[in-house]
Design an enzyme around this catalytic site. Structure first.
Site, PDB file in Angstrom:
ATOM      1  NE  ARG A   1      70.996 -14.544  28.853  1.00 19.71           N
ATOM      2  CZ  ARG A   1      70.662 -14.957  27.641  1.00 19.71           C
ATOM      3  NH1 ARG A   1      71.537 -14.999  26.699  1.00 19.71           N
ATOM      4  NH2 ARG A   1      69.420 -15.323  27.365  1.00 19.71           N
ATOM      5  CB  THR A   2      70.353 -17.364  35.509  1.00 22.18           C
ATOM      6  OG1 THR A   2      69.929 -16.076  35.049  1.00 22.18           O
ATOM      7  CG2 THR A   2      70.542 -17.310  37.012  1.00 22.18           C
TER       8      THR A   2
ATOM      9  CE  LYS B   1      59.143 -39.298  41.334  1.00 21.75           C
ATOM     10  NZ  LYS B   1      60.172 -40.075  42.055  1.00 21.75           N
TER      11      LYS B   1
ATOM     12  NE  ARG C   1      65.702 -18.156  36.691  1.00 21.27           N
ATOM     13  CZ  ARG C   1      66.125 -17.477  35.620  1.00 21.27           C
ATOM     14  NH1 ARG C   1      65.721 -17.827  34.418  1.00 21.27           N
ATOM     15  NH2 ARG C   1      66.954 -16.461  35.751  1.00 21.27           N
TER      16      ARG C   1
ATOM     17  CG  HIS D   1      67.144 -12.402  38.386  1.00 20.18           C
ATOM     18  ND1 HIS D   1      68.237 -13.128  38.853  1.00 20.18           N
ATOM     19  CD2 HIS D   1      67.005 -12.758  37.071  1.00 20.18           C
ATOM     20  CE1 HIS D   1      68.717 -13.869  37.864  1.00 20.18           C
ATOM     21  NE2 HIS D   1      67.983 -13.671  36.787  1.00 20.18           N
TER      22      HIS D   1
END
Ligand code: NCD
Length: 311
Positions: free
Chosen positions: A51-52, A80, A101, A129
């Site tokens: 969703r986000t 890396k 995120r 959040h």
């Protein structure tokens, strides 16, 4: 330049204005379809998301902008060994705004320090959040007609659930709120949330382990998933995961106009027989997430709206 890293980065007045804009967008989405023409949103997702990430992308596409990014640390140069600080310096050359995120608490804040474009925290570890909170606030305001004077029960994994932390911090700024914190002993709200957000202002809260006991008193019930990925061992997760299961029977204990929210994804904590109950607001929340992120992108890019006509 503004970022959204912590839910308190915007004042109550700014949140109200943002939610008003989100309501206007919801009422007339097509009026906003060219607002972000030639603008680009980068989505940098180092942790799983449905969703986000997709609602951010849908939001930018709905505004006529474009999106680029990655959906997993393995497919970026993080694999890396690149730092978030270096990544955001490069992304600043490719996009106008970024949503990040990351499993590490504080990573979006660090990125913001090195960024030349607005950075949005799309979830940092078990910490915060803030854009889920905007979604939650929009849903509560639309359902209950206000943001103060409500008793909210938050139920489930209150320790690792970042949406819970951000929502408590935000709602604590409105008058006459009461919090009922329903969790097993091991998954209680972190002490810093109580001592920073609730106790200084003497905001009433109770910590309970029984959902049934809390049910009749709630205006809003905010259910959450037990955050498996943040547990140190699988045995504890298995022991705790089904502590709370909201079903049609338990809904009988609730007020007729209580709203049930859940940030989703759900696992077992809400049974399917609750979905058709008019008090279930969790799919509405997912829809509101798009409108609120459209409003957020416009706000951070300083694109003003005058009642639907843009300037
Ligand atoms: C939440 C999250 O990522 O913290 N999901 C979401 O963004 N809607 C809740 C969760 O994963 O349980």
């Amino acid at each position: 330049m503004r970022h959204l890293i912590d839910p308190l980065d915007f004042s109550v007045e700014e949140i109200d204005a943002l939610l008003d804009l989100a309501d206007r967008i919801a009422a007339n989405p097509t009026a906003y379809q060219g607002v972000c023409a030639h603008k680009k949103l980068a989505t940098l997702f180092y942790e799983p998301s449905t969703r986000t990430r997709l609602s951010f992308e849908a939001a930018m596409l709905n505004l006529g902008g474009a999106v680029l990014g990655f959906a997993g640390a393995d497919s970026s140069s993080a694999a890396k060994g690149e730092s978030v600080a270096d990544t955001i310096r490069a992304i600043s050359c490719y996009a106008d705004i970024a949503a990040i995120r990351h499993p590490k608490e504080g990573a979006p804040l660090r990125a913001a320090r090195y960024s030349r474009i607005p950075v949005i925290n799309a979830g940092d570890g078990g910490h915060q959040h803030p854009t889920q909170t905007l979604t939650d606030l929009m849903t509560i305001r639309r359902r209950k007609g206000r943001l103060g004077g409500l008793t909210i029960g938050l139920c489930g994994d209150l320790k690792f659930g970042r949406t819970v932390h951000s929502l408590i911090k935000s709602l604590a700024r409105y008058a006459n709120m009461e919090f009922v914190l329903i969790s097993p002993e091991e998954l209680r709200v972190p002490e810093y949330i109580l001592s920073e957000a609730l106790e200084p202002q003497h905001i009433p809260y109770r910590q309970l382990s029984s959902l049934e006991q809390a049910m009749p008193h709630l205006d809003i019930l905010y259910m959450t998933r037990v955050q498996r990925e943040r547990f140190f061992n699988e045995e504890d997760y298995i022991r705790l995961k089904d502590t709370y299961v909201l079903n049609a029977d338990k809904m009988k204990l609730a007020q007729p106009d209580m709203a049930v929210l859940h940030p989703l994804p759900r696992v077992n904590e809400i049974t399917l027989d609750v979905d058709d109950d008019p008090r279930a607001a969790y799919f509405e929340q997912a829809q509101n997430g798009v409108y609120v992120r459209m409003a957020l992108i416009m706000t951070l890019l300083e694109l003003t709206d005058q009642g639907g006509a843009l300037c």
